[in-house]
Design an enzyme around this catalytic site. Structure first.
Site, PDB file in Angstrom:
ATOM      1  N   HIS A 136      14.122  30.911  13.948  1.00  0.00           N
ATOM      2  CA  HIS A 136      13.972  29.917  12.798  1.00  0.00           C
ATOM      3  C   HIS A 136      13.368  30.737  11.516  1.00  0.00           C
ATOM      4  CE1 HIS A 136      10.868  27.607  10.518  1.00  0.00           C
ATOM      5  NE2 HIS A 136      11.937  26.666  10.742  1.00  0.00           N
ATOM      6  N   GLN A 196      -0.114  24.267  20.131  1.00  0.00           N
ATOM      7  CA  GLN A 196      -0.618  25.124  19.050  1.00  0.00           C
ATOM      8  C   GLN A 196       0.172  24.292  17.629  1.00  0.00           C
ATOM      9  OE1 GLN A 196      -0.705  29.129  19.556  1.00  0.00           O
ATOM     10  NE2 GLN A 196       0.279  29.430  17.618  1.00  0.00           N
ATOM     11  N   ASN A 240       0.445  25.080  13.325  1.00  0.00           N
ATOM     12  CA  ASN A 240       0.294  25.973  12.320  1.00  0.00           C
ATOM     13  C   ASN A 240       0.495  25.497  11.098  1.00  0.00           C
ATOM     14  OD1 ASN A 240      -0.439  28.289  14.557  1.00  0.00           O
ATOM     15  ND2 ASN A 240       2.094  28.208  14.697  1.00  0.00           N
ATOM     16  N   LYS A 245       9.837  24.471  18.702  1.00  0.00           N
ATOM     17  CA  LYS A 245       9.192  24.150  17.604  1.00  0.00           C
ATOM     18  C   LYS A 245       9.422  23.013  16.782  1.00  0.00           C
ATOM     19  CE  LYS A 245       8.853  29.108  16.060  1.00  0.00           C
ATOM     20  NZ  LYS A 245       9.457  29.971  15.302  1.00  0.00           N
ATOM     21  N   ARG A 256      10.709  33.256   4.918  1.00  0.00           N
ATOM     22  CA  ARG A 256       9.893  33.282   6.171  1.00  0.00           C
ATOM     23  C   ARG A 256      10.933  33.295   7.352  1.00  0.00           C
ATOM     24  NH1 ARG A 256       4.307  32.878   5.887  1.00  0.00           N
ATOM     25  NH2 ARG A 256       3.546  32.209   3.857  1.00  0.00           N
ATOM     26  N   TYR A 295       3.886  23.274  11.542  1.00  0.00           N
ATOM     27  CA  TYR A 295       4.470  23.667  12.672  1.00  0.00           C
ATOM     28  C   TYR A 295       3.882  23.148  13.765  1.00  0.00           C
ATOM     29  CZ  TYR A 295       6.394  27.440   9.832  1.00  0.00           C
ATOM     30  OH  TYR A 295       7.069  28.323   8.869  1.00  0.00           O
ATOM     31  N   HIS A 329      12.306  34.075  13.129  1.00  0.00           N
ATOM     32  CA  HIS A 329      11.404  34.355  14.070  1.00  0.00           C
ATOM     33  C   HIS A 329      11.658  33.768  15.515  1.00  0.00           C
ATOM     34  CE1 HIS A 329       8.701  35.112  10.278  1.00  0.00           C
ATOM     35  NE2 HIS A 329       9.334  36.302  10.616  1.00  0.00           N
ATOM     36  N   ASP A 351       9.947  41.283   7.982  1.00  0.00           N
ATOM     37  CA  ASP A 351      11.113  40.511   8.220  1.00  0.00           C
ATOM     38  C   ASP A 351      12.534  40.959   7.282  1.00  0.00           C
ATOM     39  OD1 ASP A 351       9.661  38.495   9.369  1.00  0.00           O
ATOM     40  OD2 ASP A 351       9.545  37.105   7.560  1.00  0.00           O
ATOM     41  N   ARG A 356       0.818  -1.179  -0.028  1.00  0.00           N
ATOM     42  CA  ARG A 356       0.003   0.041   0.094  1.00  0.00           C
ATOM     43  C   ARG A 356       1.103   1.241  -0.020  1.00  0.00           C
ATOM     44  NH1 ARG A 356      -2.907  -1.390   5.513  1.00  0.00           N
ATOM     45  NH2 ARG A 356      -0.713  -1.834   5.822  1.00  0.00           N
TER      46      ARG A 356
END
Length: 176
Positions: free
Chosen positions: A119, A46, A48, A72, A59, A132, A62, A168, A23
């Site tokens: 990151h 959380q 994301n 994270k 991106r 995330y 941060h 950024d 499979r």
């Protein structure tokens, strides 16, 4: 799962261990017990998703400041990214150093990013999605960032930067 420590203390490259049959395959991408056996935070509160239309998009970089620092777990679920962890913990021997790897939907690898590290990423293909898991809730008052191209860090991205948002792009030069 296979946990490979990186040169940045507390940061890991994590690989799934697929069990294959006619499979396709099955694999765990997260297990509280396995994370705890490695001494890693497994209290993800959380999740994301980011979707990026154009390759070459940046991106990051941060992070959140104490007491709202974040752990994270980052995985690319569609497309491909060049993923960067930057150690901003003055107490570590790797302060201001970075590591990077390609995370792709095909290689199923993940980066575990400890608190105190920034990151960021660059998309390598169009229409890329990143998932995330966060061990902390986003707090706008604690959110911070540094420029990916700040000379204090020497981060090089593999592609020309096609898209980067103003926040950024405009972070000031890093000072300790």
């Amino acid at each position: 799962m296979k946990f490979t420590p990186t040169k940045i203390p507390g940061a890991y490259l994590i690989e799934i261990e697929p069990i294959t049959d006619e499979r396709g395959f099955f694999a765990r991408s997260f297990c509280t017990d396995e994370f705890q056996q490695q001494g890693l935070n497994s209290n993800f509160v959380q999740c994301n998703v980011s979707f990026t239309t154009h390759k070459g998009t940046i991106r990051g970089m941060h992070y959140q400041i104490a007491p709202d620092t974040e752990t994270k777990l980052v995985r690319c679920t569609k497309g491909a990214i060049y993923d960067v962890i930057l150690d901003l913990r003055a107490s570590t021997p790797t302060f201001k150093q970075r590591i990077a790897t390609e995370l792709t939907a095909d290689n199923h690898q993940m980066f575990y990013i400890p608190p105190g590290c920034a990151h960021g990423l660059q998309t390598l293909v169009d229409d890329t999605e990143v998932f995330y898991q966060m061990a902390g809730v986003y707090n706008a008052d604690a959110a911070r960032g540094v420029r990916w191209n700040d000379p204090a860090f020497g981060i090089e991205m593999p592609l020309a930067v096609n898209v980067i948002n103003q926040r950024d792009r405009d972070y000031p030069d890093f000072t300790q």
